[in-house]
Design a protein around this motif. Structure first.
Motif, short mmCIF file in Angstrom:
data_model
loop_
_atom_site.label_atom_id
_atom_site.label_comp_id
_atom_site.label_asym_id
_atom_site.label_seq_id
_atom_site.Cartn_x
_atom_site.Cartn_y
_atom_site.Cartn_z
N THR A 1 0.85 -1.20 0.16
CA THR A 1 0.00 0.17 0.06
C THR A 1 0.89 1.38 0.03
N SER A 2 1.95 1.28 0.73
CA SER A 2 2.69 2.49 0.91
C SER A 2 3.67 2.31 -0.10
N LEU A 3 4.41 1.33 -0.37
CA LEU A 3 5.59 1.09 -1.23
C LEU A 3 5.19 1.44 -2.68
N TYR A 4 4.04 1.26 -3.24
CA TYR A 4 3.69 1.51 -4.60
C TYR A 4 3.13 2.84 -4.86
N THR A 5 2.98 3.66 -3.74
CA THR A 5 2.70 5.24 -3.86
C THR A 5 3.76 5.93 -3.66
N ILE A 6 4.83 5.42 -3.18
CA ILE A 6 6.01 6.20 -2.99
C ILE A 6 6.88 6.49 -4.16
N SER A 7 7.15 7.74 -4.51
CA SER A 7 7.64 8.04 -5.79
C SER A 7 9.24 8.16 -5.71
N CYS A 8 9.75 6.83 -5.78
CA CYS A 8 11.41 6.88 -5.81
C CYS A 8 11.94 5.72 -6.71
N LYS A 9 13.13 5.93 -7.14
CA LYS A 9 13.59 5.17 -8.15
C LYS A 9 14.06 3.75 -7.78
N ASN A 10 14.72 3.81 -6.76
CA ASN A 10 15.54 2.72 -6.17
C ASN A 10 14.64 2.36 -4.53
N LYS A 11 14.07 1.27 -4.64
CA LYS A 11 13.45 0.63 -3.36
C LYS A 11 13.84 -0.53 -3.06
N ILE A 12 13.77 -0.56 -1.56
CA ILE A 12 13.89 -1.86 -0.76
C ILE A 12 12.81 -2.07 0.03
N ALA A 13 12.23 -3.17 -0.18
CA ALA A 13 10.92 -3.58 0.53
C ALA A 13 11.11 -5.03 1.19
N ILE A 14 11.06 -4.57 2.69
CA ILE A 14 11.32 -5.78 3.49
C ILE A 14 10.00 -6.10 4.26
N ASP A 15 9.65 -7.52 4.36
CA ASP A 15 8.45 -7.98 5.16
C ASP A 15 8.44 -9.50 5.20
N PRO A 16 8.40 -10.04 6.30
CA PRO A 16 8.59 -11.57 6.37
C PRO A 16 7.22 -12.38 5.45
N ASN A 17 6.09 -11.40 5.38
CA ASN A 17 4.92 -12.25 4.84
C ASN A 17 4.31 -11.26 3.81
N PHE A 18 4.99 -11.03 2.52
CA PHE A 18 4.46 -10.33 1.46
C PHE A 18 2.91 -11.01 1.09
N ILE A 19 2.02 -10.03 0.85
CA ILE A 19 0.79 -10.41 0.23
C ILE A 19 0.76 -9.81 -0.91
N ILE A 20 1.64 -9.59 -1.69
CA ILE A 20 1.61 -9.02 -3.15
C ILE A 20 1.86 -9.98 -4.18
N PRO A 21 0.77 -10.07 -4.83
CA PRO A 21 0.79 -11.19 -6.09
C PRO A 21 1.95 -11.11 -6.85
N LYS A 22 2.37 -12.17 -7.48
CA LYS A 22 3.63 -12.29 -8.24
C LYS A 22 3.17 -11.20 -9.51
N MET A 23 2.12 -11.42 -10.16
CA MET A 23 1.80 -10.64 -11.28
C MET A 23 1.71 -9.12 -10.95
#
Length: 241
Positions: free
Chosen positions: A28-50
């Protein structure tokens, strides 16, 4: 102003290119942040591969260079030192993982060595909305919080104590305060870029475990350096480089 708008405003002002997020979950926050290079850390992503693929292909400006790490933040900082070295200075971070004093503090302490004096951490949930919302995870109060007359379903945990620790431990080395908006946005910046030891001081940590929501409510300005959201324009003005 919420955390996403604040982070995007800082990125725009400072022209930051490198963002790290702890507690990504659904993106929710990751995809609304406007930045070129990102690191996303979570032990349980619920983001579909597609969804990840779609973002990489069609959102070239902000999500082509997003790196996903499905692991705890502790494991990330322990196992991905070489990746972080190659990534370079972490310019802006959002700490919004497990809402506990211990974990939120560890997350900040782990990020600090990869920052310089221009970098900034924004930490969510630093000013709980009520006593039940401030209960420590796995405490007796946590498991009975739903019975509290002030319970609204919002849980901020005792993250705020990490702000207290940082203020007391590093008064000459870090600038730390909380903006009274979006459940309390903690702001952490280095005052200088000298080598420092950011290991958790266990004895110092224990000093603040017994602090309560009532202590915080009596004097939030002293305990967490609470500031009105009117400070946001002056905060943003720092980033005219």
């Amino acid at each position: 102003m919420n955390r996403i708008r604040l982070i995007n405003s800082i990125i725009q002002k400072a022209n930051f290119k490198k963002y790290l997020e702890i507690g990504t979950r659904s993106g929710t926050s990751l995809y609304t942040i406007s930045c070129k290079n990102k690191i996303a850390i979570d032990p349980n992503f619920i983001i579909p591969k597609m969804e990840k693929l779609k973002r990489k292909v069609f959102d070239i400006k902000n999500n082509r260079k997003t790196h996903y790490f499905e692991m705890t933040s502790d494991d990330f900082f322990e196992q991905k030192k070489e990746f972080l070295k190659n990534f370079g200075t972490v310019e802006i971070s959002l700490v919004d993982g497990m809402h506990t004093y211990h974990q939120a503090l560890k997350d900040v302490l782990n990020i600090l060595p990869f920052m310089d004096e221009k970098s900034i951490i924004v930490m969510h949930d630093c000013f709980p909305v009520s006593e039940p919302a401030s209960t420590a995870y796995n405490s007796e109060e946590f498991f009975t919080k739903e019975k509290h007359p002030e319970w609204t379903g919002e849980w901020n945990g005792d993250t705020w104590k990490s702000i207290l620790y940082l203020l007391k431990k590093y008064p000459n080395d870090l600038e730390v305060f909380v903006i009274d908006t979006d459940y309390g946005l903690g702001i952490i910046q280095k005052k200088h870029n000298l080598p420092m030891n950011f290991e958790l001081d266990t004895e110092f940590f224990r000093q603040f475990i017994s602090y309560t929501f009532q202590d915080l409510k009596k004097n939030p300005q002293e305990l967490i350096n609470l500031k009105s959201k009117d400070i946001i324009p002056s905060l943003l003005n720092r980033f005219h480089y």
